[in-house]
Design a protein around this motif. Structure first.
Motif, short mmCIF file in Angstrom:
data_model
loop_
_atom_site.label_atom_id
_atom_site.label_comp_id
_atom_site.label_asym_id
_atom_site.label_seq_id
_atom_site.Cartn_x
_atom_site.Cartn_y
_atom_site.Cartn_z
N LEU A 49 -51.32 1.53 -57.90
CA LEU A 49 -51.75 2.89 -58.22
C LEU A 49 -50.54 3.82 -58.36
O LEU A 49 -49.65 3.84 -57.52
CB LEU A 49 -52.69 3.40 -57.13
N GLU A 50 -50.59 4.63 -59.45
CA GLU A 50 -49.51 5.58 -59.70
C GLU A 50 -50.01 7.02 -59.75
O GLU A 50 -49.21 7.95 -59.63
CB GLU A 50 -48.80 5.21 -60.99
N SER A 51 -51.30 7.19 -59.98
CA SER A 51 -51.87 8.53 -60.01
C SER A 51 -53.21 8.51 -59.29
O SER A 51 -54.08 7.71 -59.62
CB SER A 51 -52.06 9.00 -61.46
N LYS A 91 -46.73 2.00 -53.05
CA LYS A 91 -45.29 2.16 -53.30
C LYS A 91 -44.99 2.76 -54.66
O LYS A 91 -43.89 3.25 -54.90
CB LYS A 91 -44.59 0.81 -53.17
N PHE A 92 -45.95 2.70 -55.60
CA PHE A 92 -45.70 3.20 -56.95
C PHE A 92 -46.35 4.57 -57.19
O PHE A 92 -46.29 5.08 -58.30
CB PHE A 92 -46.23 2.21 -57.99
N LEU A 93 -46.97 5.15 -56.19
CA LEU A 93 -47.69 6.41 -56.36
C LEU A 93 -46.72 7.54 -56.70
O LEU A 93 -45.80 7.83 -55.93
CB LEU A 93 -48.47 6.73 -55.07
N GLU A 94 -46.95 8.16 -57.86
CA GLU A 94 -46.08 9.25 -58.31
C GLU A 94 -46.82 10.57 -58.46
O GLU A 94 -46.19 11.61 -58.59
CB GLU A 94 -45.44 8.88 -59.66
N GLN A 134 -44.49 6.70 -50.21
CA GLN A 134 -44.43 7.78 -51.18
C GLN A 134 -45.07 9.07 -50.67
O GLN A 134 -44.85 10.13 -51.27
CB GLN A 134 -45.15 7.35 -52.48
N MET A 135 -45.84 8.99 -49.60
CA MET A 135 -46.60 10.16 -49.14
C MET A 135 -45.69 11.34 -48.83
O MET A 135 -46.05 12.49 -49.05
CB MET A 135 -47.43 9.78 -47.91
N GLU A 136 -44.52 11.08 -48.32
CA GLU A 136 -43.64 12.17 -47.92
C GLU A 136 -42.93 12.83 -49.10
O GLU A 136 -42.23 13.81 -48.95
CB GLU A 136 -42.61 11.67 -46.92
#
Length: 1548
Positions: free
Chosen positions: A1411-1413, A1433-1436, A1454-1456
């Protein structure tokens, strides 16, 4: 009632009962006061005990009878006792004691589990062939061992369903098994009254087994009814079943009841292998087993060798041996501790002058009683007919028969015919499709094997089972077979190899099959060599115990003991007592009968189980002929069996050799006859190869057309009255008159080329050319390998299929080999070759000068031995799926003229420094992974005429020396990675012989040189997609009178067409996109041969002139006028019926769709998007879907409802992409879309459609993209009776509608495509290809998407299937988010915002690692943010704002990285991203600038970041709203250009 209690006691003693543990009471089931008497008043009942395994092992039970009726308890058997298996309690032998009104019965066996043996398979010590799973649970004592099943349950053992017996097969199996069991009981009962119980008294007594009968006990039938399904049970008693109580008379005693005792019959059955030395030696390890050299001496046998000495007999290949000594000796000491008493045997046989064998000595050996290292004790027996010596000799032959029979059943039959086959059955079912030709070939031969093996393991070869009871190795049988399997090698099973290994034949190139048999009258070898089939010769002899005993109970009597006296007075009885008892004999007969019995529905060679096994008429015709041939073969064998000279075919027992074998091939006696027979094998039909690819798909539609070549049916004119050497296509040696060459290329041959073709009788052939015929997908016969004199073999493009036989590599004299093949439209090859066969072919054919395997699937790297073929002149390996590195030194072969390697996408390599001495003329590397620079030394190739390096990875500059290759006729350097500033030099004019110059995408700059006019032979010029500049006067091309095609598109050129004073050539292809044209060129008025015209991306204004539509051209197949400034209405000529591609998007056209378009019945691609067309979509447009694959009416002003898209049914519907978005369409989605079975993309977004969710779209199995965005859809998208799931969907957008309702937790469970594990290194494209059977100029259209990289929109013409997204935003969904959404492992974009979802965020979202979005904003979600989201890890992009979330924001992964805007509007949240800190945290506060994220209803405009697809770039994928660039429709030009390339190649 009858009450039972189990006790746990250590041993059978009354005193222990007081200390035992008492179980719970149990009761006799189905007890009543009237007990039915079945057989002698005996009854059987069940008792079910509830036993706690912690109490221990039951050692006794207490029984209490509270009824007034007495009964006599005989035995009790406990099934499935934990840790013990089956336990027996015996009451009739007095192991019981009365206490008050109770009786105590003790177990007759309280030891550990029985039948424990080594585990076979999975270890180097006890290897064994792999088998199917049984479904049996493990034992409690050893988890690696399987629990035993009850006897009747054994018939229901697990086997894959498609491998189980059918009803007929199972019923026959049960019927014969029941008969055997019934006959097993009869001799036991009669033996009770016999004077010698359990033994035969005479041979006549044994013959009585085949007479009489017995009724089956009712109790047995009742047990069967309880355990066997009713439909199978009924079949047991069908009218055509055999009588249950009669064994058939064995063939061996039908003609003469004592013929089995003769030495001739004995020798006929025992033939095994030649004796290489005398005395016979042993291979047993001397340190372990001592000296085991045979004790047979010359004195034992020389008097029986027809006057020859032993050495002479060996030298003349007259002495043979049947040697079971070394196989048995290591186990013999242990075997003789069982009920078996036997010997290790050696038997010597002598080949007589009449071709038969006779036994001359038998050696029987036992281990030394004082230890194995002391060797063995042996006795030698020689032939005798009378007295005690005659009895000894008969006994000795009996012990040999025991060994041989046991070895056959255990090794030859079970191991080599059943066990080793099972891995092949498993592999065939796992790896091959049921429609695969190899599967269809193998499946009939594997039929029922797994079921037979599974049942056999449970009730025949199991520990303590029938096999161990009836063959001499007893409980060591399977262990011994494991040791034999340790040395089993698959290639050694081939009959010729086996015969040579056993010394029965020697290699002889002058003999048939390359072998010379040492015994000429050896039916097994003579017939078997023709089909290489391991045949079982023992079944006719296996049914009569005295002739083939399988077990022995005592040793040969010694003089002075009672057994010796019995042998003297009653030799028959002594013989029978030494071998199978009555009980074991019957069991053995039953076993042989069950194993050898064929069921009513058995499938034999030449048969299939259904008439519909194939629909191929030619195959059925061929199979019918095959059946006829088998009948003829059987007649031939019958005739041979009557030949008295062939004594080994019948023998004294008069058992004919009746197995079906093909007769041996007749030698060549009449060449004319053989050729006329060859003529009769085929029909003469002109071939049509239009359905197959002649060259790679990348070159476009390129089917071979026979009209290009001269073709006619040569064989039709062969006449019997003429000398065959004068026939068309036949060449003879003028000195010898033998046919040495056949040229039957292009001869209209149709039909399979079979392995028994008369072609293979022409052994003198040196050249065969059968290219361009139609051999109906038959295999290339392996018999080509027999034509050892061949120097030239050409079978190219002749519709062969399957694997190229390994025997081709036997043709070591070949100079030229051509096996090139067509490809199917899915780019699969008709022919393939194994890696090992390809390597052998290269290694063996050291004289090759031409190797042509074009489009043969090789799927491997090139073998190193290829570098040894220094005589090569032509190497053609295009489209072979080669990989690895191409050997550099091959380019340096001094004689090599042609290297043709295109379409090997994974083949790497570099161009070397070429030598002046090189002979290279043609070099084609298109679409390979060749890289590096093109060396300047390429200018040394003065003979080079064809240089094609299209779409490789060459870098650097284009070497100037290329322009000096004056012999060039074809030059293509397009689409490489050249760098630097390139100009077309004036020396271009040196290439005066050029017919094709293709330099697309080659980084060319500057102006086109005037010297181009020197290329007066030029036919095609491709310069598109460069940086060429300047003004081009189109009249300049009038000098090139042969020019057929020009592509100048996508440069910075300005083409003027006003001053054309000379006549231009008639063009077929004209691409002038982006050439700054401001009007339609006037010269087009006379261009009536055009097939493809592209004027897109120019500045042409106004209306389309009437003269343009008036051009009389019925050949035009492609027209692109898109992205100009055209206005007015669209009026098309109805006579342009060849049109397949029409694109006029991005203009200002108005009005309605012109009705003349309905006349364009071959139209495949229609793009009218981004204009101002209005009105309703005409009804007739939907009826074009029989040809139309792509329809784009996007961004116009169409109103009304959507017409029915298809009325022809899915069978004729070709529609793949339908885009009606951004119009004003109303009404409902037409259900006729269900007929568009090939539909992959449906975009109805941005209209005014008012409808419920079209659940029927789920039936479109190829649908990948569904967009219903911004309409008035309403209601639920789930219904318990309508919803199945979208199995192939990758993108779905339902946003900005009025959908409502909740989604069940399992909603996404069947979305198979999104559930697959993704591959980020793979970038598959949605392929919307052409319909290949149509026009040569038809094209594929790849649906457009746009990509964002570093903030810039980029237009792509292909949709990446690795991009997956779900957008349900801006609807009225409520309830919880389905947890099954976590199954969609490849999902990249998820937008559920602006709904009314409640509940917590499912933790399963943490499974969406791609998931990226993720947008969950503007819902009613509660609870905390799952910690599992740290796994993304790929969430942007993340938006969880405007919910009711509480608790800390996870800070890992990626949350931070997300800012305040991602979490605002959730008062209960705390964390570093917000001003509200969480309690008990000392982490520093970090604030990121607020980034506004917006979403518009005007387009599909997510800002999505896609990481690392192939090249590691950070790009954004935006699907839906397309920002078109100047190259939006240019993609097809490359495709059509490749067609030109293909057409030119076909003529070169």
């Amino acid at each position: 009632m009858v009450q039972w209690y189990l006790f746990a006691v250590p041993r059978c003693t009354i005193f222990v009962v007081l200390n035992g543990k008492l179980g719970k009471p149990a009761y006799l089931e189905n007890w009543n006061t009237t007990i039915p008497s079945l057989t002698a008043g005996e009854s059987a009942f069940n008792v079910t005990f509830d036993w706690d395994k912690n109490i221990g092992v039951p050692g006794a039970f207490i029984i209490r009878n509270e009824y007034h009726i007495e009964f006599y308890l005989k035995t009790v058997t406990h099934e499935d006792v934990p840790g013990q298996g089956q336990m027996h309690f015996c009451a009739i032998h007095g192991c019981a004691r009365q206490i008050n009104t109770k009786r105590i019965v003790f177990s007759s066996l309280t030891r550990g589990p029985k039948h424990v043996g080594p585990i076979l398979g999975g270890s180097s010590e006890y290897p064994y062939p792999r088998r199917g799973r049984t479904g049996r649970p493990p034992t409690n004592t050893d988890p690696n061992s399987e629990r035993r099943l009850m006897l009747l349950m054994s018939l229901n053992i697990y086997v894959p369903r498609d491998e189980r017996f059918g009803h007929l097969k199972m019923s026959d199996f049960l019927a014969y098994a029941l008969k055997s069991i019934g006959q097993f009981l009869k001799p036991e009962l009669e033996a009770v009254f016999d004077k010698t119980p359990n033994e035969f008294d005479s041979f006549e007594d044994a013959l009585k087994l085949y007479e009489g009968g017995i009724e089956l006990p009712v109790s047995l039938l009742e047990n069967i009814r309880e355990n066997i399904p009713g439909e199978i049970l009924r079949e047991i008693f069908r009218t055509d079943a055999e009588r249950l109580l009669k064994f058939p008379v064995p063939q061996v005693i039908k003609e003469h009841t004592s013929a089995w005792k003769t030495d001739e019959e004995f020798a006929k059955e025992m033939l095994a292998g030649i004796n290489p030395e005398f005395p016979p030696a042993s291979k047993l390890e001397h340190k372990v087993y001592g000296d085991h050299t045979s004790k047979i001496s010359k004195e034992h046998i020389e008097h029986n060798l027809s006057g020859l000495s032993v050495n002479e007999a060996i030298k003349n290949n007259k002495l043979f041996i049947l040697d079971h000594h070394d196989t048995l000796m290591p186990y013999l000491r242990r075997i003789n501790t069982t009920h078996t008493r036997t010997y290790a045997s050696r038997t010597l046989l002598f080949l007589k002058d009449d071709g038969t064998l006779k036994p001359v000595a038998i050696e029987l050996s036992l281990p030394n009683p004082h230890g194995d290292p002391l060797g063995c004790i042996s006795k030698v027996y020689t032939p005798a007919n009378q007295g005690v010596k005659g009895s000894f000799w008969l006994l000795a032959k009996g012990y040999v028969a025991v060994n041989d029979s046991g070895y056959h059943q255990l090794i030859s039959h079970w191991l080599k015919a059943h066990a080793v086959i099972e891995p092949f059955v498993i592999a065939t079912n796992r790896q091959l499709s049921v429609i695969h030709r190899i599967y269809k070939l193998l499946h009939p031969h594997f039929r029922d094997t797994m079921n037979i093996n599974a049942v056999g393991r449970q009730i025949l070869i199991n520990a303590g089972g029938a096999l161990e009871s009836t063959v001499f190795p007893a409980k060591y049988s399977l262990e011994m077979s494991s040791k034999v399997y340790k040395n089993w090698v698959f290639p050694d099973q081939a009959l010729p190899v086996d015969l040579i290994k056993r010394g029965m034949a020697v290699q002889d190139a002058n003999s048939p099959h390359g072998l010379r048999l040492l015994i000429e009258d050896y039916p097994y070898a003579v017939d078997g060599l023709e089909i290489w089939s391991a045949i079982n010769t023992w079944y006719p002899y296996g049914g009569y115990p005295p002739s083939r005993p399988s077990i022995s109970h005592r040793f040969i009597p010694e003089e002075g003991n009672p057994e010796y006296e019995e042998l003297k007075t009653n030799p028959e009885k002594a013989y029978l007592k030494s071998f199978n008892s009555q009980l074991l004999s019957v069991l053995g007969i039953a076993l042989v009968e069950i194993l050898s019995r064929h069921s009513t529905d058995e499938i034999y060679i030449g048969q299939r189980d259904t008439r519909e096994w194939t629909e191929d008429a030619e195959v059925l015709k061929a199979f019918k002929k095959f059946e006829k041939q088998l009948k003829e073969i059987e007649e031939t064998i019958t005739r041979m069996n009557k030949d008295e000279k062939l004594k080994n075919r019948v023998g004294p027992a008069k058992v004919p050799y009746t197995l079906l074998y093909p007769s041996s091939e007749a030698g060549l006696t009449d060449q004319s006859t053989a050729l006329l027979q060859l003529k009769r094998e085929f029909a003469f039909v002109k071939p049509d190869f239009s359905g197959y690819y002649y060259i790679c798909l990348i070159y476009g539609y390129s089917s071979y057309y026979a009209d290009i070549y001269e073709s006619y049916p040569k064989m039709r004119f062969w006449k019997e009255e003429n000398d065959c050497c004068s026939w068309d296509g036949v060449t003879c040696n003028m000195k010898t008159g033998r046919v040495v060459a056949l040229d039957l290329a292009h001869s209209w041959l149709q039909g399979p080329l079979r392995s028994n073709s008369s072609l293979f009788k022409l052994h003198g052939l040196r050249r065969i050319n059968m290219a361009y015929n139609n051999f109906s997908f038959s295999l290339i016969p392996s018999e080509f390998g027999r034509l050892s004199r061949l120097t030239h073999l050409n079978l190219s493009f002749s519709m062969f299929s399957g694997r190229i036989p390994s025997e081709i590599s036997f043709l070591t004299n070949l100079v030229s080999l051509s096996l090139s093949s067509f490809k199917n439209y899915d780019e699969t090859s008709l022919l393939h070759i194994r890696k090992v066969d390809f390597a052998n072919l290269i290694q063996n054919m050291t004289n090759l000068s031409a190797l042509h395997l074009h489009q043969v699937d090789i799927s491997s790297s090139l073998p190193e031995s290829l570098a040894n073929l220094s005589s090569l002149t032509s190497l053609v390996l295009g489209g072979c799926d080669l990989h690895g590195k191409f050997p550099d030194n091959i380019f340096q072969f001094p004689k090599l003229e042609v290297i043709y390697l295109p379409c090997n996408y994974f083949l790497t390599g570099f161009l070397p420094q070429f030598q002046l001495s090189s002979s290279l003329k043609r070099l084609t590397l298109d679409y390979t992974n060749f890289s590096g620079i093109v060396p300047n030394s390429i200018g040394y190739l003065k003979s080079m005429s064809h240089l094609a390096l299209w779409n490789c990875h060459f870098v650097g500059t284009i070497p100037s020396s290329i322009w000096n290759l004056s012999e060039l006729t074809f030059l293509d350097l397009s689409q490489n990675r050249f760098t630097g500033y390139h100009q077309l030099p004036s020396t271009l004019g040196n290439l005066a012989k050029l017919t094709v110059l293709w330099l697309e995408s080659s980084q060319l700059n500057g102006e086109i040189p005037f010297s181009l006019g020197n290329l007066t032979q030029l036919e095609f010029l491709g310069l598109s997609n460069n940086n060429l500049s300047g003004i081009i006067e189109f009249g300049y091309f009038s000098r090139l009178r042969y020019l057929q095609g020009i592509t100048l598109s996508s440069n910075s050129l300005s083409v003027t067409t006003t001053n054309i004073n000379s006549e231009l050539p008639k063009f077929a292809i004209l691409f002038l996109a982006s050439c700054n044209l401001s009007e339609f060129p006037e010269f087009l008025k006379t261009q009536d041969q055009l097939r493809a015209l592209d004027l897109s991306f120019n500045r042409i204004k106004g209306e389309i002139p009437k003269w343009f539509w008036g051009i009389r051209n019925n050949k035009l197949g492609l027209l692109d006028l898109s992205w100009n400034e055209l206005h007015g209405s669209l009026t098309v000529p109805p006579l342009w019926t060849s049109m397949s591609y029409f694109c006029i998007s991005g203009n200002n056209l108005t009005g309605r769709i012109h009705p003349s378009l309905r006349k364009w019945t071959r139209l495949k691609f229609l793009d009218l998007s981004k204009n101002h067309f209005g009105g309703t979509i005409p009804q007739w447009l939907g009826r074009l879907t029989g040809s139309l694959e792509f329809l784009n009416l996007k961004a116009n002003n169409f109103q009304g409802s959507i017409p029915p898209i298809s009325t022809n049914g899915s069978m004729h519907n070709m529609m793949r992409i339908l885009d009606l978005s951004h119009n004003q369409l109303q009404g409902k989605v037409p259900q006729s879309l269900i007929n568009c079975s090939k539909l992959q993309v449906l975009n109805l977004g941005h209209n005014q459609i008012s409808d419920t969710f079209p659940f029927w779209l789920q039936n479109l199995s190829e649908l990948q993209i569904l967009v219903l965005r911004s309409n008035n859809f309403f209601g639920p998208i789930w219904h318990p009776l309508k919803y199945l799931g979208f199995v192939n969907l990758s993108i779905i957008d339902l946003s900005f509608n009025h959908f409502s309702g909740s989604l069940p937790s399992e909603y996404f469970r069947n979305w198979d495509y999104m559930s697959k594990a993704p591959d980020r290194n793979k970038s598959d494209l949605i392929s919307f290809g052409e319909s290949q059977e149509e026009s040569n100029y038809s094209v594929a259209y790849m649906y457009s998407t746009s990509m964002m990289s570093k903030g810039l929109d980029m237009e792509l013409m292909k949709a990446l299937t690795i991009f997956t997204s779900i957008d349900l935003s801006n609807n009225k969904f409520d309830g919880e988010i389905p947890s099954s959404i976590g199954d969609l492992r490849s999902l990249i974009v998820l937008n559920l915002s602006s709904n009314s979802f409640t509940g917590t965020i499912p933790s399963s979202l943490g499974n969406l690692t791609e998931l990226e979005s993720l947008d969950l904003s503007k819902n009613k979600l509660i609870g905390g943010i799952p910690q599992q989201l740290e796994n993304l890890k790929f969430l942007e992009y993340l938006n969880m704002s405007q919910n009711q979330l509480t608790g800390p924001i996870p800070q890992g992964g990626q949350m931070e990285t997300f800012s305040y805007s991602s979490f605002e509007g959730n008062p209960g949240l705390c964390g570093l991203q917000l001003s509200k800190k969480c309690e008990n945290t000392d982490a520093p506060f970090s604030f990121h600038s607020k980034e506004e994220e917006s979403e518009s209803e005007n387009g599909f405009t997510w800002k999505v970041v896609v990481l690392g697809y192939g090249c590691g770039l950070v790009v954004g994928l935006i699907f839906g709203h397309v920002t078109l660039s100047r190259r939006s429709c240019w993609f097809w030009r490359s495709f059509v250009g490749r067609y030109i390339y293909a057409c030119i190649y076909a003529y070169l």
